[in-house]
Motif scaffolding. Structure first.
Motif: not given
Length: 238
Positions: A19, A25-26, A159, A22
């Motif tokens: 991840y 990006e988050r 991914k 993710t």
């Protein structure tokens, strides 16, 4: 021996491989700051821990080997190998004549080896509690940085396929590191090779440039981590 610290670090390593995109990006602190934090801690880790460790291992084996530079040569080889992989992926020939899948798989395969070696080394070294968690933090941030950069350019492939390959290599390296040999020329060679590869990956991909740069975060994280590591090494005699 499997400890609670090693279990935690192993799970974190695998989750990061799965991840990393993710996570970046988050990130609540933003992409720029997180990547700069990753680069700052990683470069401090290289200079305060990796290079001294390589020097120590070379001194230990220097008397029985022909020269005093064999492990340094393996470190250079690791740097050159990963520089070659990165250069290959950036060439016009690769972009023109090879499919995106081929280019990505070449990079992913070498980073699987890299993930395996680093995970093996981390879990084979007899460190516990604060020391293991402290070094695990540096490797975790390092994994976030290069895994993000690898996946960002080939988002779909990473991914759907690549991240599972990297997570599998990390898991295998962790398991073999726990139950495999923890000393000997092979292990020292793995440390040396991964040191050179880490040097290249940190300097080429994790030092913050352009839009990924947040200089204060990079400088502060690097200096704080380095100072903390020096103090802990002196206090606990790591």
């Amino acid at each position: 021996m499997v400890t609670i610290e090693s279990i935690i670090i192993g799970i974190v390593f695998i989750l990061i491989q799965l991840y990393a995109l993710t996570i970046v990006e988050r990130s609540p602190i933003g992409e720029q700051k997180l990547l700069s934090l990753s680069g700052g801690v990683a470069i401090a880790y290289v200079f305060i821990y990796i290079l001294p460790t390589l020097h120590k291992k070379q001194e230990e084996f220097g008397g029985s080997l022909a020269l005093d530079t064999e492990l340094y040569f393996l470190g250079l080889l690791g740097l050159l190998v990963y520089f070659s992989v990165y250069s290959f992926a950036q060439t016009k020939a690769a972009a023109t004549h090879l499919t995106e899948l081929t280019v990505y798989m070449v990079q992913a395969s070498f980073f699987m080896v890299y993930s395996f070696i680093i995970s093996y080394v981390v879990f084979s070294i007899d460190v516990k509690r604060v020391e293991s968690l402290f070094y695990g933090l540096a490797i975790s941030l390092h994994f976030i940085g290069w895994s993000y950069h690898l996946g960002k350019k080939h988002h779909r492939l990473h991914k759907n396929r690549g991240r599972y390959m990297l997570a599998g290599a990390t898991f295998l390296g962790s398991i073999m590191g726990v139950f495999g040999p923890s000393s000997g020329l092979l292990i020292e060679s793995m440390i040396a090779f991964s040191s050179g590869a880490m040097l290249f990956n940190v300097i080429s991909k994790e030092l913050p440039f352009e839009k990924h740069a947040h200089l204060p975060t990079f400088l502060i994280s690097s200096l704080v981590y380095a100072a903390t590591m020096i103090a802990l090494k002196a206090f606990f005699d790591w």
